[in-house]
Design an enzyme around this catalytic site. Sequence first.
Site, PDB file in Angstrom:
ATOM      1  N   ARG A 104      34.545  47.156  41.824  1.00  0.00           N
ATOM      2  CA  ARG A 104      34.603  46.619  40.538  1.00  0.00           C
ATOM      3  C   ARG A 104      33.655  45.454  40.241  1.00  0.00           C
ATOM      4  O   ARG A 104      33.805  44.427  40.801  1.00  0.00           O
ATOM      5  CB  ARG A 104      36.124  46.297  40.244  1.00  0.00           C
ATOM      6  CG  ARG A 104      36.633  46.418  38.743  1.00  0.00           C
ATOM      7  CD  ARG A 104      37.930  46.544  38.648  1.00  0.00           C
ATOM      8  NE  ARG A 104      38.771  45.673  39.495  1.00  0.00           N
ATOM      9  CZ  ARG A 104      39.985  45.108  39.079  1.00  0.00           C
ATOM     10  NH1 ARG A 104      40.413  45.592  37.824  1.00  0.00           N
ATOM     11  NH2 ARG A 104      40.503  44.429  39.666  1.00  0.00           N
ATOM     12  N   THR A 108      31.777  42.457  34.748  1.00  0.00           N
ATOM     13  CA  THR A 108      31.949  43.320  33.866  1.00  0.00           C
ATOM     14  C   THR A 108      33.317  44.292  33.808  1.00  0.00           C
ATOM     15  O   THR A 108      33.620  44.769  32.931  1.00  0.00           O
ATOM     16  CB  THR A 108      30.815  44.360  33.759  1.00  0.00           C
ATOM     17  OG1 THR A 108      30.952  45.168  34.826  1.00  0.00           O
ATOM     18  CG2 THR A 108      29.407  43.734  33.429  1.00  0.00           C
ATOM     19  N   ASP A 200      47.252  42.693  44.795  1.00  0.00           N
ATOM     20  CA  ASP A 200      46.373  43.085  45.101  1.00  0.00           C
ATOM     21  C   ASP A 200      46.457  44.246  46.158  1.00  0.00           C
ATOM     22  O   ASP A 200      46.987  43.956  47.489  1.00  0.00           O
ATOM     23  CB  ASP A 200      45.085  42.248  46.006  1.00  0.00           C
ATOM     24  CG  ASP A 200      44.050  42.962  46.047  1.00  0.00           C
ATOM     25  OD1 ASP A 200      43.879  43.989  46.929  1.00  0.00           O
ATOM     26  OD2 ASP A 200      42.943  42.860  45.521  1.00  0.00           O
ATOM     27  N   ASP A 203      44.784  44.293  49.524  1.00  0.00           N
ATOM     28  CA  ASP A 203      44.984  43.274  50.389  1.00  0.00           C
ATOM     29  C   ASP A 203      46.358  43.330  50.948  1.00  0.00           C
ATOM     30  O   ASP A 203      46.684  42.932  52.339  1.00  0.00           O
ATOM     31  CB  ASP A 203      44.845  41.755  49.793  1.00  0.00           C
ATOM     32  CG  ASP A 203      43.672  41.236  49.579  1.00  0.00           C
ATOM     33  OD1 ASP A 203      42.681  41.656  50.333  1.00  0.00           O
ATOM     34  OD2 ASP A 203      43.474  40.616  48.556  1.00  0.00           O
TER      35      ASP A 203
END
Length: 209
Positions: A104, A108, A200, A203
């Site tokens: 990602r 943006t 996340d 993670d």
Amino acid sequence: MGNVHVITHPLVQHKLTLMRKKDASTSSFRRLLNELSMLMAYEVTRDMPTQDIEIETPLEKMTGQVIDGKKLVLASILRAGTGILDGMLTVVPGARVGHIGLYRDPTTLEAVEYYFKMPKDMDARDVIVVDPMLATGNSAAAAVERVKKLNPKSIKFLCLLAAPEGVATLQAAHPDVPIYTAAIDRQLNDHGYILPGLGDAGDRIFGTQ
Ligand code: URA
């Protein structure tokens, strides 16, 4: 929301709630993800075709039904999608596995492809694209777009958690692709994380935080 299946089974909801807790250890997060993936596999494969085969029980002959597991492709969006594979492969061990590397762009939030590998003869296979989090929906839409170019028989998208924004983006780009999720959360924050979410996913699966 059309074409969205929220898997409300109590076992799924229970395990998802435990995964969301910030103090869940890496090992329990992984174990729960494994268990959830098995349960979700059950739901997402509900309409898999079966074939009749003749077998013999210890008592007599009968006709049973079997699936052709290798006709199924689990297409994992790297890296967090990998966390869903083990559980799903436990229940469909013959499934083939594809990988889609997308990151990602932090500014943006658009998806950029860096890796793509699928089994051959995709036109004879059904694909389930997997990623624990459907956040902005940009990666999911890009992954589905890429898989569609190989003309598989069907495509579904499976995640643990979705944001309304992600569902809208994926559905706008691919209204023909059903979405399977355990929950649709409230919203995204400014960094593209799902609220309340679970943090996340990569993670937490890999212990890299
Ligand atoms: N990816 C994650 O791992 N978590 C989110 O909340 C959003 C995207």
